[in-house]
Design a protein around this motif. Structure first.
Motif, mmCIF file in Angstrom:
data_model
loop_
_atom_site.group_PDB
_atom_site.id
_atom_site.type_symbol
_atom_site.label_atom_id
_atom_site.label_comp_id
_atom_site.label_asym_id
_atom_site.label_seq_id
_atom_site.Cartn_x
_atom_site.Cartn_y
_atom_site.Cartn_z
ATOM 1 N N LEU A 77 -115.538 -51.337 35.905
ATOM 2 C CA LEU A 77 -116.068 -52.381 36.830
ATOM 3 C C LEU A 77 -116.073 -53.845 36.354
ATOM 4 O O LEU A 77 -116.362 -54.829 36.891
ATOM 5 C CB LEU A 77 -117.698 -52.245 36.943
ATOM 6 C CG LEU A 77 -117.929 -50.960 37.901
ATOM 7 C CD1 LEU A 77 -119.601 -50.598 38.145
ATOM 8 C CD2 LEU A 77 -117.323 -50.990 39.284
ATOM 9 N N ALA A 78 -115.551 -53.993 35.029
ATOM 10 C CA ALA A 78 -115.836 -55.337 34.372
ATOM 11 C C ALA A 78 -114.935 -56.456 35.126
ATOM 12 O O ALA A 78 -115.459 -57.435 35.331
ATOM 13 C CB ALA A 78 -115.306 -55.183 33.032
ATOM 14 N N PRO A 79 -113.708 -56.092 35.727
ATOM 15 C CA PRO A 79 -112.916 -57.155 36.329
ATOM 16 C C PRO A 79 -113.607 -57.743 37.509
ATOM 17 O O PRO A 79 -113.272 -58.873 38.017
ATOM 18 C CB PRO A 79 -111.667 -56.337 36.776
ATOM 19 C CG PRO A 79 -111.577 -55.466 35.935
ATOM 20 C CD PRO A 79 -112.855 -55.103 35.687
ATOM 21 N N PHE A 80 -114.359 -56.833 38.238
ATOM 22 C CA PHE A 80 -115.042 -57.315 39.321
ATOM 23 C C PHE A 80 -116.589 -58.257 39.278
ATOM 24 O O PHE A 80 -117.001 -58.708 40.059
ATOM 25 C CB PHE A 80 -115.516 -56.213 40.422
ATOM 26 C CG PHE A 80 -114.380 -55.161 40.776
ATOM 27 C CD1 PHE A 80 -113.732 -55.612 41.779
ATOM 28 C CD2 PHE A 80 -114.179 -54.195 39.920
ATOM 29 C CE1 PHE A 80 -112.385 -54.965 41.941
ATOM 30 C CE2 PHE A 80 -113.055 -53.398 40.118
ATOM 31 C CZ PHE A 80 -112.197 -53.622 41.359
ATOM 32 N N PRO A 111 -110.229 -65.219 33.855
ATOM 33 C CA PRO A 111 -109.562 -63.898 33.998
ATOM 34 C C PRO A 111 -109.787 -63.526 35.515
ATOM 35 O O PRO A 111 -109.428 -62.476 36.039
ATOM 36 C CB PRO A 111 -110.256 -62.750 33.341
ATOM 37 C CG PRO A 111 -111.752 -63.314 32.901
ATOM 38 C CD PRO A 111 -111.678 -64.631 33.055
ATOM 39 N N ARG A 112 -110.261 -64.286 36.444
ATOM 40 C CA ARG A 112 -110.404 -63.921 37.921
ATOM 41 C C ARG A 112 -110.103 -64.911 38.743
ATOM 42 O O ARG A 112 -110.496 -66.340 38.502
ATOM 43 C CB ARG A 112 -111.892 -63.570 38.064
ATOM 44 C CG ARG A 112 -112.255 -62.160 37.528
ATOM 45 C CD ARG A 112 -113.713 -62.091 37.278
ATOM 46 N NE ARG A 112 -114.022 -60.898 36.435
ATOM 47 C CZ ARG A 112 -114.306 -61.243 35.244
ATOM 48 N NH1 ARG A 112 -114.159 -62.701 34.694
ATOM 49 N NH2 ARG A 112 -114.676 -60.374 34.217
ATOM 50 N N GLY A 145 -103.496 -63.944 31.459
ATOM 51 C CA GLY A 145 -104.622 -63.213 31.260
ATOM 52 C C GLY A 145 -105.384 -63.093 32.450
ATOM 53 O O GLY A 145 -106.709 -62.538 32.260
ATOM 54 N N VAL A 146 -105.221 -63.057 33.564
ATOM 55 C CA VAL A 146 -105.981 -62.659 34.789
ATOM 56 C C VAL A 146 -106.024 -61.215 34.957
ATOM 57 O O VAL A 146 -104.700 -60.729 34.836
ATOM 58 C CB VAL A 146 -105.209 -63.513 35.976
ATOM 59 C CG1 VAL A 146 -105.992 -63.090 37.204
ATOM 60 C CG2 VAL A 146 -105.421 -65.107 35.682
ATOM 61 N N ARG A 172 -98.136 -52.394 38.282
ATOM 62 C CA ARG A 172 -97.572 -52.021 36.913
ATOM 63 C C ARG A 172 -98.222 -52.943 35.756
ATOM 64 O O ARG A 172 -98.436 -52.777 34.642
ATOM 65 C CB ARG A 172 -96.156 -52.924 37.003
ATOM 66 C CG ARG A 172 -95.384 -53.120 35.603
ATOM 67 C CD ARG A 172 -94.043 -53.290 35.871
ATOM 68 N NE ARG A 172 -93.701 -54.562 36.809
ATOM 69 C CZ ARG A 172 -93.757 -55.783 36.237
ATOM 70 N NH1 ARG A 172 -93.899 -55.893 34.920
ATOM 71 N NH2 ARG A 172 -93.632 -56.801 36.707
ATOM 72 N N LEU A 173 -99.036 -54.189 36.223
ATOM 73 C CA LEU A 173 -99.523 -55.050 35.178
ATOM 74 C C LEU A 173 -101.217 -54.812 35.213
ATOM 75 O O LEU A 173 -101.985 -55.217 34.367
ATOM 76 C CB LEU A 173 -99.521 -56.518 35.799
ATOM 77 C CG LEU A 173 -98.198 -57.131 35.861
ATOM 78 C CD1 LEU A 173 -98.124 -58.292 36.745
ATOM 79 C CD2 LEU A 173 -97.634 -57.245 34.476
ATOM 80 N N ASP A 174 -101.521 -53.500 35.903
ATOM 81 C CA ASP A 174 -102.934 -53.081 35.982
ATOM 82 C C ASP A 174 -104.122 -54.132 36.205
ATOM 83 O O ASP A 174 -105.131 -54.160 35.505
ATOM 84 C CB ASP A 174 -103.197 -52.413 34.269
ATOM 85 C CG ASP A 174 -104.620 -51.688 34.193
ATOM 86 O OD1 ASP A 174 -104.804 -51.065 35.508
ATOM 87 O OD2 ASP A 174 -105.246 -51.529 33.356
ATOM 88 N N LEU A 175 -103.632 -54.873 37.342
ATOM 89 C CA LEU A 175 -104.740 -55.917 37.768
ATOM 90 C C LEU A 175 -105.423 -55.098 39.008
ATOM 91 O O LEU A 175 -105.366 -54.214 39.354
ATOM 92 C CB LEU A 175 -103.846 -57.169 38.441
ATOM 93 C CG LEU A 175 -103.635 -58.252 37.409
ATOM 94 C CD1 LEU A 175 -102.849 -57.872 36.392
ATOM 95 C CD2 LEU A 175 -102.975 -59.409 38.315
#
Length: 217
Positions: A77-80, A111-112, A145-146, A172-175
């Motif tokens: 959940l951290a990216p959100f 990062p977002r 770093g996004v 591929r970049l795990d975004l």
């Protein structure tokens, strides 16, 4: 005496979801019926809904574009949640190229990143000419770093794409990705993003109630 802190402004960046909400052609539209209604024999209203998890503002899971990818109920959940930057690239063409967002990118980029492409997001109808991310733009943001990209259209790829090149870049970049945001009233700048997906254990996406909160000064 404890001093009162000023209330931070919140922008709701989620479109309304109802039976007229547009969906990607072929997706299941939002449908609702009442399974129970308040009456002498029933103390509550209870609705039943049917919908694609891509209706309205939503987060794609890796499973959406990778047969071996995680479901939305298993993603971190951290990216959100956390600092993000809103960048305007309004009516710049079918693809968001680096030159369209470079004016708002610097060494302090959070990062977002959410990109606004519409003057007014068409919440009432499907737009087959939606703007999307150029794959090279996704690559450059990831290199800075996004971890999450968002957009105010229904997809980070063109509506008629069969190769989904930008989706394959984020695989591929795990975004992570948010789509169908409403950024009409949001000035360019930095905010706190809160857009948590539901814990739908086996799903390929989840609706989110996406909001931006003003950063403390």
């Amino acid at each position: 005496m404890r001093s009162l802190q000023p209330q931070l402004r919140i922008w709701d960046i989620s479109p309304p979801v109802h039976e007229g909400t547009p969906v990607f052609p072929g997706d299941t539209p939002y449908q609702q019926r009442w399974a129970a209604t308040i009456s002498p024999d029933c103390p509550v209203n209870v609705s039943e809904i049917k919908l694609s998890p891509h209706v309205g503002a939503h987060a794609d899971a890796p499973l959406h574009y990778d047969p071996e990818g995680q479901t939305i109920g298993l993603v971190d959940l951290a990216p959100f949640l956390g600092p993000c930057r809103v960048i305007h690239a309004i009516a710049r063409g079918p693809l968001i190229e680096w030159e369209h967002i470079a004016h708002a990118v610097d060494s302090q980029l959070p990062p977002r990143v959410l990109v606004r492409t519409y003057t007014t997001m068409p919440v009432g109808h499907w737009d087959p000419q939606l703007a999307a991310y150029a794959p090279a733009t996704v690559e450059r943001l990831a290199a800075m770093g996004v971890k999450l990209i968002g957009i105010d259209t229904a997809s980070i790829d063109p509506a008629d794409s069969k190769t989904l090149e930008s989706h394959q870049r984020i695989r591929r970049l795990d975004l992570r990705v948010l789509e169908n945001l409403v950024l009409d009233d949001v000035p360019e700048g930095d905010y706190e993003l809160i857009a948590l997906p539901l814990k739908l254990v086996n799903a390929d996406a989840s609706p989110v109630r996406a909001v931006l909160r003003e950063l403390p000064r």
